[in-house]
Enzyme design. Structure first.
Site, PDB file in Angstrom:
ATOM      1  N   HIS A  64      -7.661  -5.997  17.731  1.00 40.04           N
ATOM      2  CA  HIS A  64      -8.424  -7.180  18.102  1.00 40.04           C
ATOM      3  C   HIS A  64      -7.671  -8.470  17.796  1.00 40.04           C
ATOM      4  O   HIS A  64      -8.039  -9.535  18.290  1.00 40.04           O
ATOM      5  CB  HIS A  64      -9.781  -7.181  17.397  1.00 40.04           C
ATOM      6  CG  HIS A  64      -9.696  -7.215  15.908  1.00 40.04           C
ATOM      7  ND1 HIS A  64      -9.209  -6.169  15.163  1.00 40.04           N
ATOM      8  CD2 HIS A  64     -10.043  -8.177  15.010  1.00 40.04           C
ATOM      9  CE1 HIS A  64      -9.262  -6.483  13.878  1.00 40.04           C
ATOM     10  NE2 HIS A  64      -9.753  -7.700  13.754  1.00 40.04           N
ATOM     11  N   HIS A  79       0.858  -1.188   0.000  1.00 35.41           N
ATOM     12  CA  HIS A  79       0.000   0.000   0.000  1.00 35.41           C
ATOM     13  C   HIS A  79       0.888   1.229   0.000  1.00 35.41           C
ATOM     14  O   HIS A  79       1.928   1.260   0.670  1.00 35.41           O
ATOM     15  CB  HIS A  79      -0.892  -0.007   1.248  1.00 35.41           C
ATOM     16  CG  HIS A  79      -1.436   1.338   1.620  1.00 35.41           C
ATOM     17  ND1 HIS A  79      -0.892   2.102   2.645  1.00 35.41           N
ATOM     18  CD2 HIS A  79      -2.455   2.065   1.114  1.00 35.41           C
ATOM     19  CE1 HIS A  79      -1.565   3.229   2.742  1.00 35.41           C
ATOM     20  NE2 HIS A  79      -2.514   3.242   1.830  1.00 35.41           N
ATOM     21  N   ARG A  99     -16.397   8.264  -3.584  1.00 37.56           N
ATOM     22  CA  ARG A  99     -16.773   7.287  -4.613  1.00 37.56           C
ATOM     23  C   ARG A  99     -16.446   5.880  -4.119  1.00 37.56           C
ATOM     24  O   ARG A  99     -15.285   5.502  -3.998  1.00 37.56           O
ATOM     25  CB  ARG A  99     -16.023   7.600  -5.904  1.00 37.56           C
ATOM     26  CG  ARG A  99     -16.411   6.738  -7.092  1.00 37.56           C
ATOM     27  CD  ARG A  99     -15.736   7.271  -8.350  1.00 37.56           C
ATOM     28  NE  ARG A  99     -16.169   6.549  -9.541  1.00 37.56           N
ATOM     29  CZ  ARG A  99     -15.484   5.548 -10.098  1.00 37.56           C
ATOM     30  NH1 ARG A  99     -14.335   5.143  -9.561  1.00 37.56           N
ATOM     31  NH2 ARG A  99     -15.931   4.955 -11.189  1.00 37.56           N
TER      32      ARG A  99
END
EC number: 1.3.3.3
Length: 306
Positions: free
Chosen positions: A182, A113, A267
């Site tokens: 978590h 990323h 979007r």
């Protein structure tokens, strides 16, 4: 930071060029050019502006590769953008950036990323406030220490000209941000992450953001070139889909960029192009001790790679 000397057209031109350069490089590597989807929002909509999505699905190297450019404006910053800076709540804004997520087909190639962006918050009668954000991070399924060291070294080299303190600061920020509370594990082996950056003024901050964006291909492509031809089978693909589930969990529960886009009326197709094409979940599944799959847990804690 308040400063009236920022130059949005220069930032826009850089970001559009960065998207094109990366898309061309990925298309050349995969052998399939990325499709282009130009979109525009009308002036009557909650979020105005437009952008361009470059997308590849079902490629030879990349199962999904998405690179989005957007330049949008709204009347009020969404809560995800003003939570840490309540003085900005309710201000109008312009946000422009490039964001990408690449999901390779081969489980030995890591997901990656990268994002670089600029935001300007405005209020009638007051000087605009601008800041830069971004970073890049690597999420392997079957990790290699050489890949982690290379990725972090390129990140460090991109930041060092702007201050030796930036890489350790942004590296720690990345480890803390890309953490699944978590699951009590990091999303991957980290990289760099920064936000609210404007201390050196517009010119130097913009140069730093460009250095991060320009470093991406050198940080990631050598890793893909090393790993894309490694043999794999159904076992590796199954584990890849299982680990991709963690990626989905982070993006939908914690990621501020996803929340910003959804809260501001962005979007949806562009926001969710970061999702992996295939993911699965298994109830209380644990890898066999000593297996290659179990080894991943050793990498999902913050480590100093350079």
């Amino acid at each position: 930071m308040t400063d009236s000397t920022y130059d949005v057209p220069r930032v826009r031109t850089y970001l559009q060029g960065l998207q094109t350069r990366i898309a061309d490089a990925l298309g050349a590597l995969d052998g399939t050019p990325l499709a282009t989807d130009v979109w525009q929002r009308g002036p009557e909509e909650r979020l105005r502006g437009g952008g361009c999505t470059r997308i590849l699905e079902g490629g030879r190297v990349f199962e999904r590769a998405g690179i989005g450019f957007s330049d949008v404006a709204g009347d009020a910053l969404p809560p995800s953008a003003s939570a840490a800076r309540p003085q900005l709540a309710g201000r109008g804004f312009e946000a422009l950036g490039v964001s990408l997520v690449l999901h390779p087909r081969n489980p030995y190639c890591p997901t990656v990323h990268m994002n670089v962006r600029m935001l300007i918050a405005t209020k009638p009668g007051e000087a605009p406030i601008f800041w830069f954000g971004g970073g890049m991070d690597l999420t392997p399924v079957y990790p290699f220490e050489d890949d982690a060291r290379h990725f972090h070294q390129v990140c460090k080299d991109a930041l060092d000209p702007f201050g030796a303190e930036l890489y350790p600061r942004f590296k720690t920020w990345c480890d803390e941000y890309f953490f699944l509370k978590h699951r009590n594990e990091t999303r991957g082996i980290g990289g760099i992450f920064f936000d609210d950056f404007s201390e050196p003024g517009f010119e130097r901050s913009f140069e730093m953001m460009q250095s991060v964006g320009d470093a991406f291909l050198n940080a990631y492509l050598p890793i893909v070139e090393r790993r894309a031809a490694l043999p794999y089978g159904e076992r590796e693909r199954d584990f890849q889909a299982y680990r991709r589930g963690r990626y989905v969990e982070f993006n939908l529960v914690f990621d501020r960029g996803t929340l910003f886009g959804l809260q501001s009326g962005g979007r949806t197709e562009s926001i969710l192009m970061s999702m992996p094409p295939v993911a699965n979940w298994r109830y209380n599944w644990q890898p066999e001790p000593g297996s290659p799959e179990a080894r991943l847990s050793e990498f999902l804690v913050p480590r100093d790679w350079v």
